[in-house]
Design a protein around this motif. Sequence first.
Motif, short mmCIF file in Angstrom:
data_model
loop_
_atom_site.label_atom_id
_atom_site.label_comp_id
_atom_site.label_asym_id
_atom_site.label_seq_id
_atom_site.Cartn_x
_atom_site.Cartn_y
_atom_site.Cartn_z
N ASN A 159 -8.71 -12.19 -7.68
CA ASN A 159 -10.16 -12.32 -7.56
C ASN A 159 -10.56 -13.75 -7.90
O ASN A 159 -9.99 -14.36 -8.81
N LEU A 160 -11.53 -14.31 -7.16
CA LEU A 160 -12.03 -15.66 -7.39
C LEU A 160 -13.55 -15.64 -7.33
O LEU A 160 -14.13 -15.14 -6.36
N GLN A 161 -14.20 -16.18 -8.36
CA GLN A 161 -15.65 -16.18 -8.44
C GLN A 161 -16.14 -17.47 -9.09
O GLN A 161 -15.41 -18.11 -9.87
N VAL A 162 -17.39 -17.82 -8.78
CA VAL A 162 -18.08 -18.90 -9.48
C VAL A 162 -18.76 -18.27 -10.70
O VAL A 162 -19.67 -17.45 -10.55
N VAL A 163 -18.35 -18.63 -11.89
CA VAL A 163 -18.85 -17.98 -13.10
C VAL A 163 -19.80 -18.86 -13.90
O VAL A 163 -20.42 -18.40 -14.85
N GLU A 164 -19.94 -20.13 -13.52
CA GLU A 164 -20.82 -21.02 -14.27
C GLU A 164 -21.27 -22.16 -13.37
O GLU A 164 -20.52 -22.60 -12.48
N SER A 165 -22.49 -22.62 -13.57
CA SER A 165 -22.98 -23.79 -12.83
C SER A 165 -23.69 -24.71 -13.81
O SER A 165 -24.61 -24.29 -14.52
N GLY A 166 -23.22 -25.96 -13.88
CA GLY A 166 -23.79 -26.93 -14.80
C GLY A 166 -24.54 -28.02 -14.06
O GLY A 166 -24.68 -27.99 -12.83
N PRO A 167 -24.99 -29.05 -14.77
CA PRO A 167 -25.74 -30.13 -14.13
C PRO A 167 -24.92 -30.88 -13.09
O PRO A 167 -25.47 -31.35 -12.09
N ALA A 168 -23.61 -31.02 -13.30
CA ALA A 168 -22.80 -31.82 -12.39
C ALA A 168 -21.69 -31.03 -11.72
O ALA A 168 -21.21 -31.42 -10.65
N ILE B 201 -19.51 -26.97 -11.10
CA ILE B 201 -19.48 -25.51 -11.19
C ILE B 201 -18.13 -25.10 -11.78
O ILE B 201 -17.16 -25.86 -11.72
N THR B 202 -18.08 -23.92 -12.36
CA THR B 202 -16.84 -23.39 -12.93
C THR B 202 -16.38 -22.23 -12.06
O THR B 202 -17.10 -21.24 -11.90
N VAL B 203 -15.20 -22.39 -11.49
CA VAL B 203 -14.61 -21.36 -10.63
C VAL B 203 -13.51 -20.66 -11.42
O VAL B 203 -12.63 -21.31 -11.99
N ARG B 204 -13.57 -19.33 -11.43
CA ARG B 204 -12.58 -18.56 -12.19
C ARG B 204 -11.77 -17.67 -11.25
O ARG B 204 -12.33 -17.00 -10.38
N ALA B 205 -10.47 -17.67 -11.46
CA ALA B 205 -9.58 -16.78 -10.73
C ALA B 205 -8.95 -15.80 -11.72
O ALA B 205 -8.52 -16.19 -12.81
N LEU B 206 -8.93 -14.52 -11.34
CA LEU B 206 -8.26 -13.49 -12.11
C LEU B 206 -7.01 -13.07 -11.35
O LEU B 206 -7.08 -12.78 -10.15
#
Length: 375
Positions: free
Chosen positions: A300-309, A311-316
């Motif tokens: 599984n792959l999802q975007v779990v966070e978005s910051g000012p500059a 994004i954080t992409v997480r893979a399970l």
Amino acid sequence: MSGDLAVSWFTQLRTLTGSDEVSILLLLASAVLAAVALHAGAFALMRRFFAGEGMAHAILKRIAGPTRLAAILLALVSVLPAAEFNAEFGDTVRRLMKIGMVILLGWSAVIAINAAARRIERRHRLDVEDNLTARRVHTQINILRRIGLVVVLLLTAGTCLVMFPAVQAFGVSLFASAGVAGLVLGFAARPILTNLIAGMQIALTQPIRIDDVLIVEGEWGWVEEITTTCVVIRIWDQRRLIVPLSRFIEQPFENWTRESAAIIGVVLWHLDYRAPIAAMRKKLDGLLYGNQLWDGKVSNLQVVESGPATITVRALLSARNSPTAWDLRCEIREQMIEWLRAEHPEALPRVRAALDGDGPVGAKHGKSLEDVLSR
């Protein structure tokens, strides 16, 4: 032979031989032969009774020698009063024989406990894919075996000490002042008793097992050994963390393999907003299907966070056990970064500066480009 029978037999031997020395030797030899014969007969009956039980036969085979010696000592202790030795000498010899008999019986119990534990552990191997049941059995057997050995040791030592008159007198005086002595012994033995009780709780409830993956005191490692007082945790860099047993009853900790050895790993990437998420999902599936470390269950792959500059992409992704999951996470992280660098370099994080007609934003307010970028 015992009591009146031994006396009667010794009298007959003395009448036949006419010599006290020869009669004593014959009496002792008869006692030894009778003990050996009775021991052999008893063990033959037990082997027949436990026919087909491999564990029972293994235990009987290992304790045959010590129990035979204990039977011989018991027979000698029984016939010694009939030999008309000097009273003081006879009492000393009998006491030594009784102590030897108790030690041999304790030794036999230790051998039996260890043999039974090893037999059960061999039936449940830890080096298999699904070893949850084996880890549960090994944990219970390991703790109960150590507790059993401690109990046998204490009983053996206590029984031997009680045979000395001085120790018996001390015991009487100890009971007379049981209030103060009980408090002193209670405080002194509190850590030992606490850990023994904790060990029994762990054996029954099993919050941890052999080869479980734990996080304790901020350290990540495997349960290598559970003793009667502490747990030995093998940390990933081969260090050993020694933790008291009571710690696992009184304080929280993380157990990553409570239900099974399989585990879900997490991989994080901090990327630019232009990262191709759909293409990354497809690439992750391709990387996992070609990797033997993946167990084929979770992807599984999802975007779990978005910051000012960024994004954080997480893979399970899942693996058979925690060491395999660690290696899989490292490989997928490296391969995805290489793919992004080669195919989608715009997805990598970068620092931006906005320009207007008069130069960088902020210059008209007296700020340099370096100040803007440093922000």
